[in-house]
Design a protein around this motif. Structure first.
Motif, short mmCIF file in Angstrom:
data_model
loop_
_atom_site.label_atom_id
_atom_site.label_comp_id
_atom_site.label_asym_id
_atom_site.label_seq_id
_atom_site.Cartn_x
_atom_site.Cartn_y
_atom_site.Cartn_z
N GLN B 86 51.79 49.49 35.55
CA GLN B 86 50.55 49.07 35.29
C GLN B 86 50.31 48.94 33.86
N VAL B 87 50.93 50.05 33.34
CA VAL B 87 50.58 50.27 31.80
C VAL B 87 51.38 48.97 31.04
N ARG B 88 52.86 48.58 31.72
CA ARG B 88 53.56 47.52 31.12
C ARG B 88 52.75 46.23 31.28
N ASP B 89 52.05 46.02 32.45
CA ASP B 89 51.27 44.97 32.79
C ASP B 89 50.06 44.84 31.95
N ARG B 125 41.47 41.31 40.14
CA ARG B 125 41.64 42.66 40.47
C ARG B 125 40.59 43.08 41.56
N LEU B 126 39.32 42.90 41.46
CA LEU B 126 38.22 43.32 42.54
C LEU B 126 38.71 42.93 43.91
N LEU B 127 39.05 41.54 43.88
CA LEU B 127 39.13 40.83 45.00
C LEU B 127 40.63 41.65 45.65
N ALA B 128 41.53 41.85 44.94
CA ALA B 128 42.68 42.39 45.38
C ALA B 128 42.36 43.90 45.95
N THR B 129 41.48 44.57 45.28
CA THR B 129 41.15 46.09 45.91
C THR B 129 40.63 45.64 47.28
N SER B 134 48.24 46.40 46.69
CA SER B 134 48.57 47.78 45.70
C SER B 134 49.10 47.35 44.54
N ASN B 135 49.16 47.89 43.33
CA ASN B 135 49.53 47.60 42.26
C ASN B 135 48.67 46.70 41.57
N LEU B 136 47.25 46.92 41.33
CA LEU B 136 46.45 46.19 41.01
C LEU B 136 46.37 45.34 39.65
N GLU B 137 47.21 46.17 38.69
CA GLU B 137 47.21 45.17 37.47
C GLU B 137 47.96 44.19 37.32
N ARG B 138 48.79 43.84 38.32
CA ARG B 138 49.43 42.37 38.05
C ARG B 138 48.18 41.46 38.39
N PHE B 139 47.35 41.63 39.29
CA PHE B 139 46.41 40.73 39.53
C PHE B 139 45.51 40.60 38.14
N PHE B 140 45.23 41.60 37.48
CA PHE B 140 44.46 41.69 36.44
C PHE B 140 45.16 40.73 35.27
N VAL B 141 46.39 40.77 35.21
CA VAL B 141 47.29 40.13 34.14
C VAL B 141 47.41 38.67 34.76
N ALA B 142 47.46 38.47 35.81
CA ALA B 142 47.49 37.06 36.10
C ALA B 142 46.48 36.39 35.87
N GLY B 143 45.16 37.01 36.09
CA GLY B 143 43.90 36.51 35.73
C GLY B 143 43.81 36.27 34.12
N ILE B 144 44.27 37.20 33.19
CA ILE B 144 44.22 36.70 31.84
C ILE B 144 45.02 35.66 31.52
N LEU B 145 46.15 35.53 32.21
CA LEU B 145 47.04 34.55 31.64
C LEU B 145 47.15 33.24 32.61
N GLU B 223 48.93 36.27 46.36
CA GLU B 223 48.37 36.28 44.78
C GLU B 223 47.90 35.12 44.22
N GLY B 224 48.39 33.94 44.62
CA GLY B 224 48.06 32.68 44.44
C GLY B 224 46.58 32.54 45.00
N ALA B 225 46.27 32.76 46.11
CA ALA B 225 44.97 32.61 46.58
C ALA B 225 43.96 33.49 46.02
N ILE B 226 44.39 34.70 45.78
CA ILE B 226 43.37 35.60 44.99
C ILE B 226 42.95 35.16 43.66
N LEU B 227 44.08 34.58 43.01
CA LEU B 227 43.66 34.01 41.60
C LEU B 227 42.97 32.65 41.99
N HIS B 228 43.37 31.87 42.78
CA HIS B 228 42.54 30.67 42.98
C HIS B 228 40.97 30.96 42.90
N PHE B 229 40.78 31.96 43.72
CA PHE B 229 39.26 32.18 44.21
C PHE B 229 38.70 32.99 42.85
N ALA B 230 39.39 33.71 42.15
CA ALA B 230 39.05 34.75 41.00
C ALA B 230 38.46 33.68 39.95
N ASP B 231 39.25 32.41 39.69
CA ASP B 231 39.09 31.52 38.72
C ASP B 231 37.85 30.84 39.03
#
Lengths: 111, 291
Positions: B86-89, B125-129, B134-145, B223-231
């Motif tokens: 998570q810290v790496r992400d 990240r919230l949708l993933a929660t 698990s490992n929520l930071e990858r969702f946060f990072v995917a959103g940032i990027l 992951e793609g689906a969560i990112l799509h809706f988060a956007d």
């Protein structure tokens, strides 16, 4: 389907309530009490099916918008959302809800 | 509009991936994490060498986003409590925010760009929660990027981008559709290609590449689906802007797959609003990190 915020003690379940992984929390026919609501919340259950038509109808109308918001601001926000969501189907349940939330949010912020 | 055949996704990221490269620090960190014999102390030491990054990671770790009761005041603690990956992400998200600087203001306002990205990251990240991922930071990072491909395009083909932005404003077209029509690919694909060049794991790179076309993802469809809706959420809330002026069209199949109740949406919006300000201040780190 009734949102748990709109449930009142004494309502009767018309279908089993399960958590996300499918584990049954409460069977159909059970009468709801306050304690059940906190259990539902704890397990992430947001909506349940209860017996009785009147209750279901009541939840189909969206929750009324806050009274304090100026109707002119609300109309302005609504128009803005319609422009923003032009590529989406306003009748889709998720889009409909999102538009409602965002309209209210925008109008409140503009006030 | 005529498509120019000489432009390809690979061509777009060719020199951009070397000119705008991830800091050496990130590869050192990744290496240390992947090495079977490194300890948490080794990893913390690498991060601690970058003071700006350290301060921002700690600020983020103490923000309401994480909701820990005790105060986290060293990197070692952060690594122990939040987890190494998570810290790496988080370090990855912060590093990329520093990579793209000096893009002309008439193309993109970097502050607005990252604000849109942060809002998307929070929503993901919230949708993933809510989906018990698990490992929520990858969702946060995917959103940032998720829109980083736009930055590559702004650097590589600024005239075409300006033309596309003006075209979309004048005709009311969705930008990602216009990109596809003009170039034959969209910013999502460019972003994913860049992340692959940077050797970012596919669990982040693939959803970035498919966030406008979720059918394409084969390894990480959730992951793609969560990112799509988060956007979509970030656009609906009108937080920041990355060039697109409309809410992108919801893929109804994606919505079905997510199994989110529309009753959850008010809670989601409230949570995004509640964590947004502090996350922005942690990520921008007070200094002028936005230019």
């Amino acid at each position: 389907m009734v949102h748990i915020d709109n449930l009142t003690p004494g309502m009767v379940l018309s279908r089993n309530v399960c958590d996300r992984s499918g584990r049954m929390l409460l069977p159909a026919g059970a009468e709801l009490t306050e304690k059940h609501f906190s259990i539902f919340r704890m397990w992430g259950v947001l909506e349940v099916e209860v017996a009785g038509d009147a209750i279901v109808e009541e939840t189909e109308t969206p929750p009324p918008l806050s009274q304090e918001i100026d109707p002119a601001l609300l109309a302005q926000a609504r128009a803005e959302m319609e422009r923003l969501f032009i590529y989406n189907d306003p009748e889709h349940p998720a889009i409909k809800e999102l538009m409602r939330i965002c309209t209210e949010r925008r109008a409140t912020r503009a006030a | 509009m005529l498509r120019k055949p000489q432009l390809s996704v690979e061509h777009m990221v060719d020199d951009v991936s070397t000119i705008h490269s991830l800091p050496l620090f990130y590869s050192q960190l990744s290496e240390a994490i992947d090495h079977p014999r490194s300890s948490i102390g080794d990893i913390a030491k690498i991060i601690a060498e970058d003071q700006g990054l350290t301060a921002r990671i700690l600020k983020l770790a103490n923000s309401p986003l994480f909701g820990y009761f005790s105060k986290i005041d060293t990197i070692t603690q952060a690594v122990t409590i939040i987890g190494v990956l998570q810290v790496r992400d988080l370090a990855l998200a912060l590093s990329v925010m520093d990579v793209f600087k000096g893009i002309p203001e008439d193309l993109v306002n970097m502050e607005q760009f990252w604000k849109h990205s942060i809002a998307t990251g929070l929503a993901a990240r919230l949708l993933a929660t809510s989906q018990r991922e698990s490992n929520l930071e990858r969702f946060f990072v995917a959103g940032i990027l998720h829109d980083v491909g736009r930055l590559v395009m702004y650097v590589k083909v600024p005239e075409i981008c300006l033309e596309l932005l003006e075209h979309c404003r004048a005709t009311g077209t969705l930008l990602h559709r216009a990109e596809r029509e003009r170039l034959g690919f969209d910013h999502a694909e460019v972003g994913s290609a860049l992340l692959k060049r940077w050797k970012i794991p596919p669990r982040v790179a693939e959803p970035v590449g498919t966030h406008h076309d979720c059918g394409k993802g084969d390894q990480y469809p959730r992951e793609g689906a969560i990112l799509h809706f988060a956007d979509l959420i970030a656009h609906a809330l009108q937080i920041g802007n990355s060039g697109e002026i409309f809410v992108p069209e919801l893929d109804h199949g994606v919505w079905e797959r997510l199994q989110i109740s529309s009753f959850y949406l008010p809670t989601l919006v409230k949570q995004v609003d509640a964590t947004y300000e502090q996350t922005v201040s942690a990520l921008f780190g007070g200094e002028d990190a936005t230019r």
